[in-house]
Design an enzyme around this catalytic site. Structure first.
Site, PDB file in Angstrom:
ATOM      1  N   GLU A  10       2.275-105.492 130.150  1.00  0.00           N
ATOM      2  CA  GLU A  10       2.028-104.037 130.452  1.00  0.00           C
ATOM      3  C   GLU A  10       1.605-103.454 131.573  1.00  0.00           C
ATOM      4  OE1 GLU A  10       2.421-102.593 127.386  1.00  0.00           O
ATOM      5  OE2 GLU A  10       2.570-104.013 126.373  1.00  0.00           O
ATOM      6  N   GLU A  64       9.574 -99.057 126.978  1.00  0.00           N
ATOM      7  CA  GLU A  64       9.838 -99.988 125.573  1.00  0.00           C
ATOM      8  C   GLU A  64      11.240-100.844 125.967  1.00  0.00           C
ATOM      9  OE1 GLU A  64       7.036-100.489 123.930  1.00  0.00           O
ATOM     10  OE2 GLU A  64       6.472 -98.635 124.160  1.00  0.00           O
TER      11      GLU A  64
HETATM   12  N1  B3K Z   1       3.446-103.919 123.151  1.00  0.00           N
HETATM   13  C1  B3K Z   1       3.077-101.897 122.302  1.00  0.00           C
HETATM   14  C2  B3K Z   1       1.709-102.014 121.834  1.00  0.00           C
HETATM   15  C3  B3K Z   1       1.029-103.132 121.164  1.00  0.00           C
HETATM   16  C4  B3K Z   1      -0.202-102.928 120.426  1.00  0.00           C
HETATM   17  C5  B3K Z   1      -1.125-103.907 119.448  1.00  0.00           C
HETATM   18  N2  B3K Z   1      -2.080-103.268 118.758  1.00  0.00           N
HETATM   19  C6  B3K Z   1       3.290-101.133 122.490  1.00  0.00           C
HETATM   20  C7  B3K Z   1       3.572-100.932 124.457  1.00  0.00           C
HETATM   21  O1  B3K Z   1       2.796-101.106 125.263  1.00  0.00           O
HETATM   22  O2  B3K Z   1       4.753-100.632 124.593  1.00  0.00           O
HETATM   23 ZN    ZN Z   2       4.452-101.432 126.978  1.00  0.00          ZN
END
Ligand code: B3K
Ligand code: ZN
Length: 847
Positions: free
Chosen positions: A311, A289
């Protein structure tokens, strides 16, 4: 799903307006929160469209104004439209929303008395009317009015008064990164000085009583901040960084700018209540994060089709980080286990899609292993192809060129092309094509020349029948028959359907070690003898391939055993040698002694055109465990004493590795001592890792009842530990009892099924219990279907995610298929299914 519901990448057009500035005021009330917005729009010169459409769902619009004059917008499906001036203007409106009634955990909702938000991907439209798309970025100022001691939002705090607070985030961001938290929270504080000398205030906000579980997460955050400075040159960019732990959360965590929100399960930790696995996961997710601050927030995605841009890269970065913190060999093995267990499974079934899909119905259904883990593998391949130095240059260029942008996969690849001079047109197929390539290998030795010939094929996937060859970096080393390495690792770059590579001047036929470090996400198909696999298990200098050789041998043995064969002697002797080899890292030994999962065996059988029988696979697994337990019976007691970790608990990699091997030894020993050693281990456990591993051993030999009751009594007040209590009983049940145990657990007074962690504890364990879920009478299918139907009206994200339990249904025999299909149809025919679950079930059922 109808065609109109589908959104296509090819339809992308920029929004007709630029958002210059956003002002939000929240007047918090559990059932009637008011949100007042004031937004400055200007026509976007780069867009031909002047369609002023703002997304909005479940909003009660009170009034709206343009430049101070009342307007009456058209309320349409999914939002509103309004006539607007063709010059800059101010939009204002007030809506009322109901956080307490929001059970979907998307938008603004309540968890244990606190307000919190989840906006990715499209949650902001549940908060106010807005162009809720990632390419619309703006600066936000947020005022919160509410009778709560702690009021948080993104950015830096500006003022705080009696029952109010104001926050300003100077970095333009898309709405999906918006966050708000309000509640009676306690903070665990920290400090960080950035590389340019700026002081950053850190806080981990938790429910009263959880303060003692914060230290590890805070340390993980500081390590992540340092690592990103040292390895990627990325510095934090606000005065404050807040993390909040919430109990009701649909996933792991969320990277909202300056205000990360975490599922309590992946940030709260203590030695008494968390396992080594929990500690490692927390460290990785905190890092993930945090790393999003640059790969995701400063550079975001143009549209949701580009999701793997942020991601895949952020997973790749967190994998590198964990490798640096805890050892690369073991990390790589664990990552490949996850990839094969989840992504290969996804790619081999009806849900297969490319890392960058080109259409979707519900974007939340595309937060998949393919987007995340395969997205990371694609970057790993790029790094193998261009080398470490060029990788770094390309990344520096990416940050320079795209800071502040909403970017695409094309932008990403162009950066690598510009930094390295390579043409990546063919490589791009990894992003656009679905399916896992299978790589067949043949070899020949003639006149001192050794030739490896590779053939790649990818089976058709939904909507993509014709597969073109991909660029595959194949890391290869050669060993001589004595086990010495004669060719250190080199990368062969395969670009054609079939391609040969020769090595000259060899005196004897070498033994090849292929796909070292798992240099590409492919299935290697090589007809080798068990003897050669045992040889590689003993001699390969590449730790990944050393482990994988043992794994392949164990898989073959299990496959043979499902067809009446017996345990391979080479495997048993090889494992004995590994277990005794004190020169090997205990964590590595623990992994090498683990068996391929039953789903893995089923998938291998199915890839060979053999219908897997879950009961036979279960029995083969049990028999092989017994055989290994017997063959290594002298080793287990020795390992139990050598791997003991007396003294205070530390979650570091070294003691954790010892505990992992200790746990493996205990599990095998339990197979032959009827649980005696596990009973002692349970009684003397000094931390959750030891306690849980002993309990699992007892459950797997059906001697767990007393310990289970004691465990509950001890931990009944701790919701995260109680999740383990729920899950473990299903995971370690026999196939005959697993469904009934799950049913009983659903009647438990503590089975709070609307809490995602609790629901997942039981049903996640059920869908992963191969022989239990795929029970011949269909009871596993029926139970999961019943509960998906029950939960769906409340939380479609969770039900959609859990429906993947069914994704392999077509692998099995006609009777099981009929039962799974009936369960799926029953879900599909349910009235008012969420779009999430509706799309998933439609895809799983297939044409
Ligand atoms: N970006 C978020 C995930 C969001 C999911 C939405 N259904 C957490 C992550 O990948 O860090
Ligand atoms: Zn992520």
């Amino acid at each position: 799903m109808t065609v109109q519901d589908t959104i296509y990448l090819s339809d992308y057009t920029a929004f007709g307006f630029i958002v210059e500035d956003v002002h939000l005021t929240f007047k918090l009330a559990a059932n009637a929160t008011r949100v007042v917005s004031r937004i400055q729009f200007t026509p976007n010169p780069d867009s031909p469209s002047r369609d002023f459409f703002l997304h909005g769902e479940d909003l009660n619009l009170k009034w709206a104004k343009i430049d101070g004059a009342d307007v009456t917008p058209d309320l349409v499906a999914g939002g509103l439209r309004c006539a607007v001036p063709d010059v800059a203007f101010t939009w204002e409106c007030e809506v009322e929303i109901d956080p307490e009634g929001n059970t979907s955990l998307e938008g603004l909702y309540m968890s244990g008395g606190m307000y919190c938000t989840q906006c990715e991907a499209e949650g902001f439209r549940h908060i106010t009317y807005y162009p809720d798309r990632p390419d619309v970025m703006s600066v936000f100022t947020v005022r919160i009015e509410g009778d709560m001691p702690v009021l948080l939002s993104n950015g830096n705090p500006t003022t705080s008064g009696e029952a109010s607070a104001e926050w300003h985030d100077p970095w333009p961001k898309p709405a999906y990164l918006f966050a708000l938290v309000a509640g009676d929270l306690r903070n665990y504080p920290g400090q960080f000085k950035t590389m340019s000398g700026r002081d950053v205030e850190l806080n981990l906000w938790v429910r009263p009583g959880d303060e003692g579980k914060c230290a590890f997460g805070m340390e993980a955050l500081k390590k992540s901040m340092t690592w990103d400075e040292e390895v990627y040159g990325r510095e934090y960019d606000l005065d404050i960084f807040n993390i909040v732990a919430v109990d009701d959360f649909n996933m792991g965590a969320m990277e909202n700018k300056g205000l990360n929100i975490f599922n309590s399960a992946v940030v709260l930790a203590s030695p008494e209540t968390s396992t080594d696995g929990n500690f490692e996961r927390i460290e990785a997710i905190v890092a993930h994060e945090y790393f999003h601050n640059w790969t995701g927030n400063r550079i975001t995605c143009r549209d949701w089709f580009q999701l793997c841009l942020k991601e895949g890269l952020t997973v790749f970065r967190d994998q590198q980080f964990t490798g640096d913190m805890r050892g690369h060999a073991v990390k790589r093995i664990n990552d490949v286990l996850t990839l094969r267990g989840r992504q290969f499974r996804e790619d081999a079934g009806p849900l297969s899609h490319p890392p960058r899909p080109d259409h979707f119905v519900e974007i939340n259904n595309f937060y998949t292993s393919t987007v995340y883990e395969k997205g990371a593998e694609v970057i790993n391949m790029l790094k193998h192809l261009v080398g470490d130095v060029d990788y770094k240059q390309a990344l520096d260029l990416y940050f320079d060129r795209h800071d502040g942008d909403a970017a695409t996969i094309e932008d990403w690849l162009k950066v690598f092309e510009d930094a390295t001079g390579r043409d990546l047109a063919q490589f791009k197929r990894w992003y656009t094509d679905a399916g896992t390539p299978h790589l067949k290998v043949a070899d020949r030795f003639e006149n001192g020349t050794y030739t490896l010939t590779f053939t790649q094929t990818t089976a058709p996937t939904p909507g993509q029948d014709d597969k073109k060859p991909r660029v595959i970096p194949i890391a290869v080393g050669l060993l001589n028959p004595n086990g010495d390495e004669i060719l250190p690792t080199q990368i062969l770059e395969m670009t054609q359907d079939t391609q040969s590579f020769s090595f000259e001047g060899l005196s004897a036929k070498p033994v090849p070690s292929i796909l070292r470090e798992f240099s590409a996400p492919v299935v290697l198909e090589r007809e080798t003898s068990p003897k050669e696999q045992a040889f590689l298990l003993a001699h390969d200098t590449d730790p990944f391939n050393k482990w994988d050789a043992g794994r392949a041998l164990a898989r073959e043995t299990l496959i043979n055993m499902t067809q009446g064969g017996t345990a391979d002697q080479g495997l048993l002797d090889g494992l004995l040698a590994v277990a005794r080899d004190n020169g090997l890292d205990p964590a590595f030994r623990a992994l090498a002694l683990g068996l391929p999962g039953q789903d893995d065996v089923a998938s291998a059988l199915s890839a060979r055109g053999i219908t897997p029988d879950p009961d036979k696979i279960w029995r083969a697994h049990q028999t092989l465990k017994q055989a290994i337990a017997q063959h290594l019976q002298d080793v287990w007691p020795r390992l139990l004493s050598e791997m003991a970790t007396p003294g205070p608990y530390s979650p570091e990699a070294e003691p954790a590795g010892k505990r992992a091997l200790h746990g493996v030894a205990l599990a095998y020993l339990s197979q032959i001592d009827g649980g005696a050693a596990a009973n002692d281990a349970y009684a003397s456990a000094g931390n959750m890792t030891e306690q849980l591993s002993a309990l699992a051993c007892l459950l797997s030999v059906e001697k767990g009842e007393t310990a289970l009751a004691a465990f509950r009594e001890q931990w009944k007040e701790d919701r995260l530990v109680m999740d383990k209590w729920f899950g473990l009983q299903v995971s370690f049940a026999s196939p005959e009892t697993c469904v009934e145990i799950a049913v009983n657990l659903t009647h438990d007074a503590d089975f709070n099924w609307k809490n995602p962690n609790r629901f997942r504890a039981v049903f996640g364990a059920l869908m992963m219990h191969h022989a239990g879920f795929h029970r011949a009478d269909g009871a596993g299918y029926d139970l999961l279907a019943d509960w998906l139907i029950k939960l769906d009206p409340f939380n479609g994200q969770i039900t959609a995610r859990m429906s993947t339990g069914f994704e392999t249904w077509k692998r099995y025999d006609a009777d099981r298929q009929a039962k799974a299909q009936a369960a799926l149809k029953r879900i599909n025919e349910t009235a008012d299914l969420s779009r999430n679950l509706g799309e998933m079930v439609t895809r799983i059922l297939g044409a």
